[in-house]
Design an enzyme around this catalytic site. Structure first.
Site, PDB file in Angstrom:
ATOM      1  N   CYS A  87       0.819  -1.220   0.000  1.00  0.00           N
ATOM      2  CA  CYS A  87       0.000   0.000   0.000  1.00  0.00           C
ATOM      3  C   CYS A  87       0.847   1.262   0.000  1.00  0.00           C
ATOM      4  O   CYS A  87       0.314   2.362  -0.060  1.00  0.00           O
ATOM      5  CB  CYS A  87      -0.935  -0.004   1.202  1.00  0.00           C
ATOM      6  SG  CYS A  87      -2.016  -1.441   1.216  1.00  0.00           S
ATOM      7  N   HIS A 324      -9.109   4.314  -0.843  1.00  0.00           N
ATOM      8  CA  HIS A 324      -7.756   3.766  -0.745  1.00  0.00           C
ATOM      9  C   HIS A 324      -7.468   2.781  -1.876  1.00  0.00           C
ATOM     10  O   HIS A 324      -7.368   1.581  -1.659  1.00  0.00           O
ATOM     11  CB  HIS A 324      -7.592   3.102   0.635  1.00  0.00           C
ATOM     12  CG  HIS A 324      -6.226   2.560   0.926  1.00  0.00           C
ATOM     13  ND1 HIS A 324      -5.069   3.070   0.360  1.00  0.00           N
ATOM     14  CD2 HIS A 324      -5.826   1.532   1.735  1.00  0.00           C
ATOM     15  CE1 HIS A 324      -4.033   2.368   0.815  1.00  0.00           C
ATOM     16  NE2 HIS A 324      -4.455   1.439   1.633  1.00  0.00           N
TER      17      HIS A 324
END
Lengths: 377, 377
Positions: A87, A324
């Site tokens: 991420c 996200h």
């Protein structure tokens, strides 16, 4: 760091984040890239290098050569590369762009972060994301929600934080996301709603968690003698992939390491930061980040968040409300900060912001990237 | 390129290439890394950065965060990153290592390329590799063997090259691989054997193709005022992901672009190269490479290969005989050249070699990396 070369942000691009049915990684990346190039007044042929931050093309679509996939969508025939750190792939792409320019290997770089996650079913996406966790954790059936639940428990017990303050990060990000037309969730939530939302992995509840999202963000980076908006600091920290070897779970050493490097590089103090986009993939991650970055004392992040002035923390809505798309997040954070420094924050503008920061985390804190930006008069 | 900083190769590591049943990506990467660190007389804690070149962790194993996977295997807690450009991921990792040092963002970098391919069945691995091809080509059911078959046909017709000369590249690589104890196939083949081997994708036959392999290679790169072996040139070129947009199929423009940049950087001419490791994933790729690098006239690579002196081309056995664990290949090529320049080539030593080159290709020529190395007296 070679400080003779200054890095100018020449253009920014950002797609809507959310469930974007008609798009794929390359169409999203191309859309954000075209906007960034237009802002910079440059053509794709002017770029010396294309850097793509992406995590899941391999796991979800069985595709590789991520740099060229985006290059083809832009009719770009110059060199390209894909970087990955779960991420934190977006933040890593930004840092790699800096690296290429500081090394003298490129003068103009297009940095793109892009991810398409919502086409996968829940089990597939959960498994794919967990591919960035520790092998022992995968074998034990852990998910990132359960790993962050361990950190949530550990943090809350260590500092005796009440549930209402643990929920404060989500409340704050949603308050700001409600004002961001590109955010996935443009609505506020209350602490009660967070505390009453469905349990995902005790004590982590649904509204503690950032969503699964599609989206892309892009930056044109260039050398500049008198840059208007420049990147003045970059730091990267590492830690063990698994949680087990760590001494404790109430802090993220990777963020602390990245912050130290970024501050040293920028030659500023944490107290000089006017606006920050932090990685609140789960509520506890956001709280720990504020402490690891030195914005407040240990254990007091919840109180800090409740009192935070203006839109200083996560004006975009953070990961929680803005969304996200994992490879895009680190680039999008920089886009938001650049626009804040340019006074383009709209009704969520941090008045007079001169110095901004981004913090992007990979895995359960195994990688962290920090960038510091400044607007010059 | 920031030429004030010189890049020293402080250590090299290389595993056996082949079908390595008991190993995985991280065990192979760790093995090569430990050897490179030992050669450099350094510990893992001395490294400022770990760079991992890998293509298939996501596709084959559903894993991400490749940098940390290797970091954990080495008990390394500093920053790490993974780079990907299909079969050029290794060469890209080397270039990114240079970039980090030249940017002043690291002084000592561990560069590792690793791949574990032989656990997958034929269909899975073929599909995973083709994930790095063009979307249109994937939809049409093309494989890399069939794409290189188009190039083989196109090249052979353009230059009227007889089958025996098209087979010369495989014969040469096998001749050298027979002398390399780390090679996957330590045996010679004749042109007749190549021409009579089973058809894979007409006119590409089995012995025109590099194998599926497991393996890893590592380098410790460092700054050096008076380096013994140094990397003096680095170049990267791009081209369309798919073959369709290209004007012709008998050359690889990505290699030409990478070579031009590397020669400019190194300030030498192609004729000064004493030894080279080139990307012979298929016979025609090796032949085109020799022409694109300027080692011989267009259409004459087959004749050049038959006459090649000593072990100047692919002393390791190339991809064809030494094996092709895709993420490792670009790093392994540099390891072989370093050892040749150090006089450690054993019974395949190129006598008096002072300047060496590596050429690493991703996809069907969409990415190419060239590195030039030199040994100083």
């Amino acid at each position: 760091m070679n400080n003779n070369l200054r890095i100018r942000v020449a253009g920014t691009g950002l797609t809507k984040f959310g469930e974007l049915w008609g798009e794929n990684v390359e169409s999203l990346a191309a859309q954000a890239s075209r906007e960034a190039l237009k802002e910079a007044g440059l053509e794709i042929e002017d770029m010396d290098l294309l850097i793509v931050g992406n995590m899941l093309l391999g796991q979800l679509e069985g595709r590789g050569h991520g740099g060229r996939i985006v290059a083809d969508a832009l009719d770009f025939f110059g060199p390209s590369l894909a970087v990955e750190a779960a991420c934190a792939s977006g933040g890593l792409a930004v840092r790699t762009g800096l690296m290429a320019i500081k090394a003298g290997m490129a003068r103009k770089v297009l940095v793109v972060g892009a991810e398409k996650m919502t086409d996968a079913d829940s089990e597939t996406i959960t498994r794919a994301l967990m591919g960035a966790g520790g092998g022992d954790e995968q074998m034990a059936g852990a998910t990132f929600a359960s790993l962050y639940a361990l950190m949530h428990q550990s943090y809350q017990r260590k500092y005796h934080v009440e549930n209402r303050l643990m929920a404060a990060m989500a409340v704050l990000s949603h308050k700001h996301g409600a004002l961001n037309p590109l955010a996935q969730f443009q609505k506020t939530v209350t602490a009660d709603e967070v505390m009453e939302s469905v349990l995902v992995a005790d004590p982590v509840r649904l509204l503690h968690c950032a969503p699964i999202s599609d989206g892309a963000a892009a930056l044109v980076l260039a050398t500049g003698r008198k840059p208007k908006v420049e990147i003045i600091g970059s730091g990267q920290g590492g830690d063990s992939l698994s949680l087990a070897p760590r001494k404790d779970l109430w802090q993220m050493r990777a963020t602390q390491r990245a912050m130290k490097e970024a501050l040293d590089h920028a030659k500023i103090k944490a107290s000089e930061i006017d606006v920050a986009e932090i990685h609140d993939c789960f509520s506890v991650a956001g709280l720990m980040a504020l402490e690891d970055l030195g914005f407040c004392e240990r254990g007091l992040a919840g109180k800090y968040v409740v009192q935070v002035k203006d839109y200083m923390i996560n004006p975009s809505g953070g990961l929680k409300a803005a969304g996200h798309p994992v490879g895009a997040t680190g680039v999008k954070q920089v886009v938001e900060i650049v626009r804040q420094l340019q006074g383009r924050g709209g009704n969520r503008q941090v008045l007079g912001a001169k110095i901004g920061l981004t913090q992007n985390v990979g895995g359960a804190g195994a990688t962290a990237l920090v960038h510091i930006l400044k607007v010059n008069d």
